[in-house]
Design an enzyme around this catalytic site. Structure first.
Site, PDB file in Angstrom:
ATOM      1  N   GLU A 128     -11.972  25.951  32.002  1.00  0.00           N
ATOM      2  CA  GLU A 128     -11.653  25.500  33.362  1.00  0.00           C
ATOM      3  C   GLU A 128     -10.671  26.448  34.056  1.00  0.00           C
ATOM      4  O   GLU A 128      -9.655  26.025  34.616  1.00  0.00           O
ATOM      5  CB  GLU A 128     -11.116  24.058  33.334  1.00  0.00           C
ATOM      6  CG  GLU A 128     -12.132  23.069  32.778  1.00  0.00           C
ATOM      7  CD  GLU A 128     -11.666  21.625  32.727  1.00  0.00           C
ATOM      8  OE1 GLU A 128     -10.451  21.389  32.746  1.00  0.00           O
ATOM      9  OE2 GLU A 128     -12.528  20.735  32.660  1.00  0.00           O
ATOM     10  N   ASP A 165     -15.759  14.618  27.573  1.00  0.00           N
ATOM     11  CA  ASP A 165     -14.438  14.580  28.214  1.00  0.00           C
ATOM     12  C   ASP A 165     -13.988  13.141  28.438  1.00  0.00           C
ATOM     13  O   ASP A 165     -13.940  12.696  29.584  1.00  0.00           O
ATOM     14  CB  ASP A 165     -14.521  15.341  29.555  1.00  0.00           C
ATOM     15  CG  ASP A 165     -13.156  15.656  30.126  1.00  0.00           C
ATOM     16  OD1 ASP A 165     -12.155  15.428  29.426  1.00  0.00           O
ATOM     17  OD2 ASP A 165     -13.106  16.125  31.266  1.00  0.00           O
ATOM     18  N   GLU A 216      -8.400   8.536  32.629  1.00  0.00           N
ATOM     19  CA  GLU A 216      -8.984   9.293  33.741  1.00  0.00           C
ATOM     20  C   GLU A 216     -10.363   8.763  34.133  1.00  0.00           C
ATOM     21  O   GLU A 216     -10.653   8.589  35.319  1.00  0.00           O
ATOM     22  CB  GLU A 216      -9.071  10.771  33.322  1.00  0.00           C
ATOM     23  CG  GLU A 216      -9.750  11.664  34.325  1.00  0.00           C
ATOM     24  CD  GLU A 216      -9.837  13.107  33.842  1.00  0.00           C
ATOM     25  OE1 GLU A 216      -9.273  13.421  32.765  1.00  0.00           O
ATOM     26  OE2 GLU A 216     -10.467  13.915  34.535  1.00  0.00           O
TER      27      GLU A 216
HETATM   28  C1  GCV Z   1      -5.802  19.208  32.067  1.00  0.00           C
HETATM   29  C2  GCV Z   1     -10.665  17.248  32.216  1.00  0.00           C
HETATM   30  C3  GCV Z   1      -9.720  16.866  33.310  1.00  0.00           C
HETATM   31  C4  GCV Z   1      -8.746  17.985  33.617  1.00  0.00           C
HETATM   32  C5  GCV Z   1      -8.027  18.379  32.320  1.00  0.00           C
HETATM   33  C6  GCV Z   1      -9.082  18.784  31.302  1.00  0.00           C
HETATM   34  C7  GCV Z   1      -8.483  19.153  29.959  1.00  0.00           C
HETATM   35  O1  GCV Z   1     -11.572  18.197  32.657  1.00  0.00           O
HETATM   36  O2  GCV Z   1     -10.438  16.494  34.454  1.00  0.00           O
HETATM   37  O3  GCV Z   1      -7.845  17.535  34.587  1.00  0.00           O
HETATM   38  O4  GCV Z   1      -7.118  19.409  32.537  1.00  0.00           O
HETATM   39  O5  GCV Z   1      -9.968  17.715  31.088  1.00  0.00           O
HETATM   40  O6  GCV Z   1      -8.520  18.312  29.074  1.00  0.00           O
HETATM   41  O7  GCV Z   1      -8.003  20.255  29.816  1.00  0.00           O
END
Ligand code: GCV
Length: 666
Positions: free
Chosen positions: A274, A353, A381
């Site tokens: 990411e 995730d 989340e």
């Molecule tokens: C900290 C997901 C979340 C991101 C997070 C990522 C991760 O994609 O949406 O906000 O980033 O996981 O675990 O690194």
């Protein structure tokens, strides 16, 4: 901002005789944890009994003054395991024995818990040792005070790029220690701007101060690290892990960091994921990257926790050969056995995730020669963002109980992360934190059950989710039967209900882009074509069998065959592993489409039941707590309907198949 004491909010117990005569806490205090143990016991007993016991620097000898419990004695017993404790009654005293002061602290909180539950003290005999060596929180706090995926206010560690060490942090440490958490990472794994400078002089004093406060409660401080720090700080043009100048840069930097903050536990790293930098930029492996850092912290006893959440977020989901679910396995499996001993790979519970339902990550049972940590997320989340109730301990229990079949015995995820399977000490469990600077720490008062439950579970995974829920309710809100029955019902039904009105049968996502809140079947931002579910007018689901992406075969037998075969694949994961027509008959006897309709109606009905039952607690809970929970429940009631209607309508329109029960689907 003010803050509440959550499960450390001790109240006077008028009718609890067992604590009324406790007059002394005896111990030889030669470190901060011992001092804190004494302070915690004195505070708790004072609040619960009305009398503060005196501290005496005694070695727990003295005459036995009779059958009534009059003193608490803390004693080091070097024969015991690290962090283990024995709490037992002996004559007029309660002994708390442990081989180290961390064990004494946990034993003290155990005794306080027993008192909060008004247990008989004269017969007490509790021996415990933590199952998992590392029990950590991961905060995703940014230095500007915001929190990535934070749903309970802003950071209490950082304000306007400055670090805070205050009374709230002290209470934070107490809350963690009370449930056995022994490590914390305070900043976001997406290390941005200023956070890179946590490893520079600018922040050392505060980092050291924090490490000392936490250390007094048996908690090791860790920081998230920017893999490209040498470049970002303008001190090197490269972050290549095999480049001599880069290796030297990290060694020099760590020497300075540890000289300033000797108690630092180590670092957590998100790399090549990411948008984060990582060793792939230099055509190096993740073992090259992790080992280079591990060597730099090794002289100081530091640990590198390296995340396996590595995938290409730009991938084209229409391409049926690439499968994000495979990514962690494909990137790390070939590196098994090549990591240094002070490296731990941190693996999310599932391959995607933190969805409401996922299979277990296949790296558990795949990796045999590498230290491993399980990463779960209590921040919710994708599971209601602390606005919906979603008690996640039942899910974590399932994850831990999963047999990997990597061995004939001791092969569950729990066995692996407890170190039993491969005889490891560098392993454990981490939870992405749900805390912020809201008065009640977690936004939703009932979300505190996830923090409490995570700690208790990592320490004692034999506890059932229901036992943990019941314990948390009692220590937080007392012993009223209706309160216990109602909140226990709400907690225990919450994950199943959420799953019912959320994405069906393991397919996941279906959320609004970026925020990940609220229903949107085609919404997930990293699949801009809205194709991840492969839904068309005939069917839905991703073929991850040997005829599809082959993901199902990453597991040991019998899982590989069970998941690979559409007839044996468990219903709850069917659409994760297979593409089927809407008319496919599940093992439950229902068609897929009817299952979607029914579960979405049922999930909402459960929420309605929660709302109705909770209303009866008015006057039995603190007024503010009642009001806050009632407000969130009203939102959940409305929002669960939005979920039901959007998902049902989408699939009704897509499939053209009517609900056999003739309910209104908009
Ligand atoms: C900290 C997901 C979340 C991101 C997070 C990522 C991760 O994609 O949406 O906000 O980033 O996981 O675990 O690194």
């Amino acid at each position: 901002m003010s803050f509440e004491q959550a499960y450390l909010n001790y109240t006077l117990k008028e009718n609890y005789e067992d604590i009324k005569n406790i007059r002394y806490v005896e111990a030889v205090c030669d470190d901060k944890r011992m001092e804190n143990s004494v302070a915690e016991l004195r505070l708790a007993i004072e609040k619960m009994s009305g009398t503060k016991p005196e501290y005496t620097a005694d070695d727990c000898g003295g005459e036995n003054a009779g059958p009534v419990i009059a003193r608490i004695c803390l004693k080091i017993n070097s024969q015991m395991d690290p962090e283990a404790y024995h709490v037992y009654a002996e004559g007029d005293k309660i002994m708390i024995e442990a081989s180290d002061s961390a064990g004494i602290l946990y034993g003290s909180f155990e005794l306080i818990r027993q008192m909060q539950m008004e247990k008989e003290l004269k017969t007490l005999d509790i021996k415990k040792k933590p199952d998992m060596p590392l029990r950590m929180l991961n905060h995703w706090d940014n230095m500007d005070g915001s929190i990535e995926r934070g749903y309970a206010g802003d950071s209490f560690f950082f304000v306007n790029n400055e670090m805070v060490v205050d009374e709230r942090i002290h209470t934070y440490a107490r809350l963690l220690a009370a449930v056995g958490i022994n490590g914390t990472v305070i900043n976001n794994v997406n290390v941005k701007e200023c956070a890179t400078y946590l490893i520079t002089e600018r922040y050392w004093d505060k980092v050291r101060e924090l490490s000392e406060v936490l250390g007094g409660y048996g908690i090791k401080l860790f920081l998230s690290l920017n893999y490209a720090a040498p470049v970002e700080m303008g001190e090197n043009t490269s972050a290549d892990p095999l480049d001599e100048s880069v290796i030297k840069w990290w060694k020099d930097r760590m020497k300075k960091v540890y000289a300033a903050v000797p108690k630092l536990g180590g670092f957590l790293i998100k790399a090549d994921s990411e948008g984060r930098p990582g060793p792939f930029t230099y055509n190096r492996t993740h073992a090259d990257g992790a080992n280079m850092l591990a060597e730099a912290v090794e002289p100081y006893g530091g640990t590198i926790i390296w995340r396996c959440f590595v995938y290409n977020c730009q991938q084209d989901w229409r391409d049926k050969k690439t499968d994000r679910a495979r990514s962690g396995y494909d990137n790390f499996m070939g590196l098994d056995g090549t990591f240094r001993d002070n490296v731990i790979l941190q693996i999310k519970n599932g391959p995607m995730d933190f969805q409401v339902r996922e299979p277990i990550h296949p790296l558990f049972g795949g990796l045999e020669k590498t230290n491993q940590m399980l990463e779960v997320q209590i921040a919710q989340e994708y599971t209601g963002q602390q606005r919906h109730i979603c008690y996640l301990i039942p899910m974590f229990k399932e994850v831990l109980a999963f047999r990997t079949y990597v061995r004939d015995t001791y092969d569950t995820v729990r066995d692996i992360v407890s170190g039993k399977t491969f005889h490891q000490r560098n392993c454990g469990m981490a939870a992405v934190s749900n805390m912020g600077n809201d008065d009640n720490w977690t936004g939703h008062d009932l979300a505190m059950a996830n923090l409490y439950g995570f700690g208790r579970l990592a320490f004692e995974p034999d506890l059932s989710a229901q036992e943990i829920a019941a314990e948390w309710i009692t220590v937080s809100y007392g012993r009223d039967e209706l309160v216990k029955e109602t909140i226990e019902y709400m907690l225990m039904e919450s994950w199943p209900a959420y799953e019912k009105y959320n994405a069906p049968l393991g397919i996941g996502w279906m959320v609004n882009p970026s925020f990940h809140y609220g229903p949107n079947v085609d919404g997930y931002e990293y699949d801009r074509w809205g194709t991840y579910h492969r839904a068309d007018h005939l069917g839905i689901g991703v073929d991850r069998s040997d005829k599809g992406t082959g993901y199902a075969l990453l597991y040991h037998e019998p899982h590989a065959s069970v998941y690979n075969n559409v007839d044996t694949c468990p219903d709850e994961l069917l659409l994760f592993f297979h593409h089927v027509p809407y008319t496919w008959k599940l093992k439950s006897g229902k068609t897929v489409i009817q299952h979607i309709y029914d579960t979405h109606f049922e999930g909402v009905e459960t929420v309605d039941e929660m709302v109705a039952r909770f209303a009866k607690l008015e006057g039995k809970l603190p007024e503010l707590v009642f009001k806050r929970v009632a407000d969130r429940l009203a939102h959940q009631k409305m929002h669960s309907r939005e979920w039901r209607d959007q998902i049902n309508t989408y699939f009704y329109r897509k499939s053209g198949i009517a609900d056999e029960k003739g309910r209104t689907i908009y």
